[in-house]
Scaffold this motif. Structure first.
Motif, mmCIF file in Angstrom:
data_model
loop_
_atom_site.group_PDB
_atom_site.id
_atom_site.type_symbol
_atom_site.label_atom_id
_atom_site.label_comp_id
_atom_site.label_asym_id
_atom_site.label_seq_id
_atom_site.Cartn_x
_atom_site.Cartn_y
_atom_site.Cartn_z
ATOM 1 N N PHE A 79 0.825 -1.206 0.000
ATOM 2 C CA PHE A 79 0.000 0.000 0.000
ATOM 3 C C PHE A 79 0.862 1.259 0.000
ATOM 4 O O PHE A 79 0.445 2.285 -0.549
ATOM 5 C CB PHE A 79 -0.949 -0.019 1.208
ATOM 6 N N GLU A 80 2.016 1.216 0.628
ATOM 7 C CA GLU A 80 2.922 2.365 0.567
ATOM 8 C C GLU A 80 3.410 2.596 -0.861
ATOM 9 O O GLU A 80 3.542 3.735 -1.308
ATOM 10 C CB GLU A 80 4.110 2.131 1.507
ATOM 11 N N TRP A 81 3.672 1.489 -1.565
ATOM 12 C CA TRP A 81 4.093 1.634 -2.967
ATOM 13 C C TRP A 81 2.940 2.119 -3.848
ATOM 14 O O TRP A 81 3.128 2.888 -4.781
ATOM 15 C CB TRP A 81 4.596 0.277 -3.469
ATOM 16 N N LEU A 82 1.708 1.673 -3.506
ATOM 17 C CA LEU A 82 0.566 2.004 -4.347
ATOM 18 C C LEU A 82 0.029 3.411 -4.068
ATOM 19 O O LEU A 82 -0.265 4.165 -5.001
ATOM 20 C CB LEU A 82 -0.547 0.974 -4.114
ATOM 21 N N PHE A 83 -0.110 3.795 -2.798
ATOM 22 C CA PHE A 83 -0.743 5.065 -2.450
ATOM 23 C C PHE A 83 0.208 6.084 -1.835
ATOM 24 O O PHE A 83 -0.191 7.213 -1.573
ATOM 25 C CB PHE A 83 -1.894 4.820 -1.454
ATOM 26 N N GLY A 84 1.444 5.668 -1.572
ATOM 27 C CA GLY A 84 2.370 6.582 -0.921
ATOM 28 C C GLY A 84 2.446 6.300 0.566
ATOM 29 O O GLY A 84 1.508 5.761 1.168
ATOM 30 N N VAL A 85 3.557 6.700 1.170
ATOM 31 C CA VAL A 85 3.791 6.381 2.585
ATOM 32 C C VAL A 85 2.760 7.048 3.479
ATOM 33 O O VAL A 85 2.247 6.456 4.423
ATOM 34 C CB VAL A 85 5.222 6.804 2.992
ATOM 35 N N GLY A 86 2.409 8.279 3.195
ATOM 36 C CA GLY A 86 1.476 8.999 4.053
ATOM 37 C C GLY A 86 0.063 8.463 4.005
ATOM 38 O O GLY A 86 -0.648 8.443 5.018
ATOM 39 N N ASN A 87 -0.397 8.017 2.856
ATOM 40 C CA ASN A 87 -1.779 7.562 2.691
ATOM 41 C C ASN A 87 -1.950 6.068 2.952
ATOM 42 O O ASN A 87 -3.075 5.583 3.070
ATOM 43 C CB ASN A 87 -2.267 7.869 1.274
ATOM 44 N N ALA A 88 -0.853 5.323 3.015
ATOM 45 C CA ALA A 88 -0.935 3.869 3.144
ATOM 46 C C ALA A 88 -1.691 3.397 4.382
ATOM 47 O O ALA A 88 -2.538 2.497 4.287
ATOM 48 C CB ALA A 88 0.463 3.255 3.115
ATOM 49 N N PRO A 89 -1.433 3.953 5.598
ATOM 50 C CA PRO A 89 -2.128 3.435 6.788
ATOM 51 C C PRO A 89 -3.651 3.514 6.697
ATOM 52 O O PRO A 89 -4.358 2.598 7.106
ATOM 53 C CB PRO A 89 -1.592 4.329 7.917
ATOM 54 N N ALA A 90 -4.194 4.605 6.132
ATOM 55 C CA ALA A 90 -5.646 4.751 6.047
ATOM 56 C C ALA A 90 -6.242 3.704 5.110
ATOM 57 O O ALA A 90 -7.228 3.032 5.437
ATOM 58 C CB ALA A 90 -6.002 6.151 5.568
ATOM 59 N N TYR A 91 -5.636 3.544 3.918
ATOM 60 C CA TYR A 91 -6.143 2.556 2.970
ATOM 61 C C TYR A 91 -5.960 1.130 3.496
ATOM 62 O O TYR A 91 -6.804 0.258 3.273
ATOM 63 C CB TYR A 91 -5.444 2.702 1.617
ATOM 64 N N LEU A 92 -4.852 0.885 4.195
ATOM 65 C CA LEU A 92 -4.603 -0.448 4.742
ATOM 66 C C LEU A 92 -5.618 -0.795 5.821
ATOM 67 O O LEU A 92 -6.085 -1.942 5.906
ATOM 68 C CB LEU A 92 -3.181 -0.516 5.317
ATOM 69 N N ALA A 93 -5.988 0.187 6.650
ATOM 70 C CA ALA A 93 -6.991 -0.062 7.696
ATOM 71 C C ALA A 93 -8.331 -0.435 7.081
ATOM 72 O O ALA A 93 -9.020 -1.362 7.543
ATOM 73 C CB ALA A 93 -7.133 1.174 8.579
ATOM 74 N N VAL A 94 -8.733 0.256 6.012
ATOM 75 C CA VAL A 94 -9.989 -0.062 5.328
ATOM 76 C C VAL A 94 -9.925 -1.460 4.722
ATOM 77 O O VAL A 94 -10.872 -2.251 4.810
ATOM 78 C CB VAL A 94 -10.284 0.983 4.232
ATOM 79 N N PHE A 95 -8.776 -1.784 4.126
ATOM 80 C CA PHE A 95 -8.613 -3.102 3.510
ATOM 81 C C PHE A 95 -8.701 -4.210 4.551
ATOM 82 O O PHE A 95 -9.351 -5.240 4.327
ATOM 83 C CB PHE A 95 -7.274 -3.164 2.780
ATOM 84 N N LEU A 96 -8.065 -4.038 5.703
ATOM 85 C CA LEU A 96 -8.077 -5.065 6.743
ATOM 86 C C LEU A 96 -9.480 -5.271 7.292
ATOM 87 O O LEU A 96 -9.844 -6.395 7.672
ATOM 88 C CB LEU A 96 -7.114 -4.680 7.871
ATOM 89 N N ARG A 97 -10.299 -4.214 7.355
ATOM 90 C CA ARG A 97 -11.677 -4.376 7.801
ATOM 91 C C ARG A 97 -12.500 -5.152 6.776
ATOM 92 O O ARG A 97 -13.482 -5.814 7.118
ATOM 93 C CB ARG A 97 -12.313 -3.007 8.055
ATOM 94 N N MET A 98 -12.113 -5.066 5.513
ATOM 95 C CA MET A 98 -12.851 -5.768 4.458
ATOM 96 C C MET A 98 -12.415 -7.208 4.275
ATOM 97 O O MET A 98 -13.126 -7.997 3.647
ATOM 98 C CB MET A 98 -12.665 -5.024 3.130
ATOM 99 N N VAL A 99 -11.258 -7.601 4.831
ATOM 100 C CA VAL A 99 -10.707 -8.943 4.612
ATOM 101 C C VAL A 99 -11.672 -10.054 5.014
ATOM 102 O O VAL A 99 -11.874 -11.011 4.253
ATOM 103 C CB VAL A 99 -9.351 -9.093 5.344
ATOM 104 N N PRO A 100 -12.326 -10.021 6.212
ATOM 105 C CA PRO A 100 -13.251 -11.116 6.563
ATOM 106 C C PRO A 100 -14.379 -11.290 5.552
ATOM 107 O O PRO A 100 -14.752 -12.418 5.220
ATOM 108 C CB PRO A 100 -13.791 -10.685 7.938
ATOM 109 N N TYR A 101 -14.914 -10.180 5.041
ATOM 110 C CA TYR A 101 -16.001 -10.275 4.066
ATOM 111 C C TYR A 101 -15.490 -10.819 2.729
ATOM 112 O O TYR A 101 -16.192 -11.582 2.048
ATOM 113 C CB TYR A 101 -16.641 -8.897 3.878
#
Length: 245
Positions: A79-101
């Protein structure tokens, strides 16, 4: 003169304040002091309560924790490579919440695909096997078909396995017509065996059922000589049914 007047006023003011303080009474508590006794039982009640346990225990890291951390780091770098270091944590948190579904959706997809493939293979196999007679066709064959003619047609084409199938259905139809059994599609051969009253007929039907299960459900192809022996058994059973009817 003015200076003396100011001093005099100050002294009068101070004396007024002192007089007011003296007029306020001070109450002293002279009651007897009694110490509170704390027993071991009182301490144990709090010691056993987790709410009062302030000890910090370090959790031991297991291989599962290490695996989760490894996956987390892999996704974080992605995600750091895809969205940048600053934006990676926010997108990663959303992704991890979606993983079970996402995993649940994947599981449902695999289950549905498995059943679709299984049914497709069954249909293909059914189309390849010309000898297959579906169980849903039993009632149609017994109630509306000329089973004796079906037997002759199967023997003429040397499809002896299918002939055995028709012969067994013919025996069931005959026993039903003679009211020796109550034929129902959902019943098993053991059910019909239990409905027969004659011991001789029951023994003959048991042998025919065993032979039928072995040839038809066992998937064994039989030759003409073998069919001759089997047809003799069914002819004797047919005569026995007629005699008991």
């Amino acid at each position: 003169m003015l200076k003396n007047s100011l001093v005099l006023c100050f002294l009068l003011f101070c004396s007024t304040i002192v007089a007011q303080k003296d007029s306020i009474g001070i109450n002293y508590d002279d009651s007897e002091l009694r110490p509170i006794t704390i027993s071991e039982a009182d301490l144990k009640e709090y010691a056993d309560n987790e709410k009062f346990n302030y000890e910090i225990k370090e959790k031991e890291h297991t291989w599962w924790d290490a695996l989760k951390n490894w996956f987390y780091n892999v996704f974080r770098r992605f995600f750091e490579w895809l969205f940048g270091v600053g934006n990676a944590p926010a997108y990663l948190a959303v992704f991890l919440r979606m993983v079970p579904y996402l995993l649940l959706a994947l599981l449902l997809y695999l289950i549905i695909r498995f059943f679709i493939n299984a049914n497709t293979r069954a249909l293909i196999q059914a189309n390849k096997n010309n000898n297959l007679v579906r169980l849903s066709e039993d009632e149609r064959i017994i109630r509306s078909e000329d089973i004796e003619q079906l037997i002759k047609d199967a023997v003429a084409t040397k499809n002896f396995r299918l002939a055995i199938r028709y012969y067994y259905l013919f025996i069931l139809k005959l026993m039903s017509d003679k009211q020796l059994i109550n034929w129902q599609l959902q019943k098993t051969n053991d059910d019909y065996l239990g409905e027969l009253k004659s011991a001789t007929l029951k023994a003959s039907f048991a042998k025919a059922t065993l032979l039928y299960d072995y040839i038809w459900y066992g998937g064994f192809e039989i030759k003409e000589d073998d069919y001759g022996k089997a047809s003799t058994l069914f002819l004797n059973l047919q005569k026995n049914v007629i005699d008991n009817g």
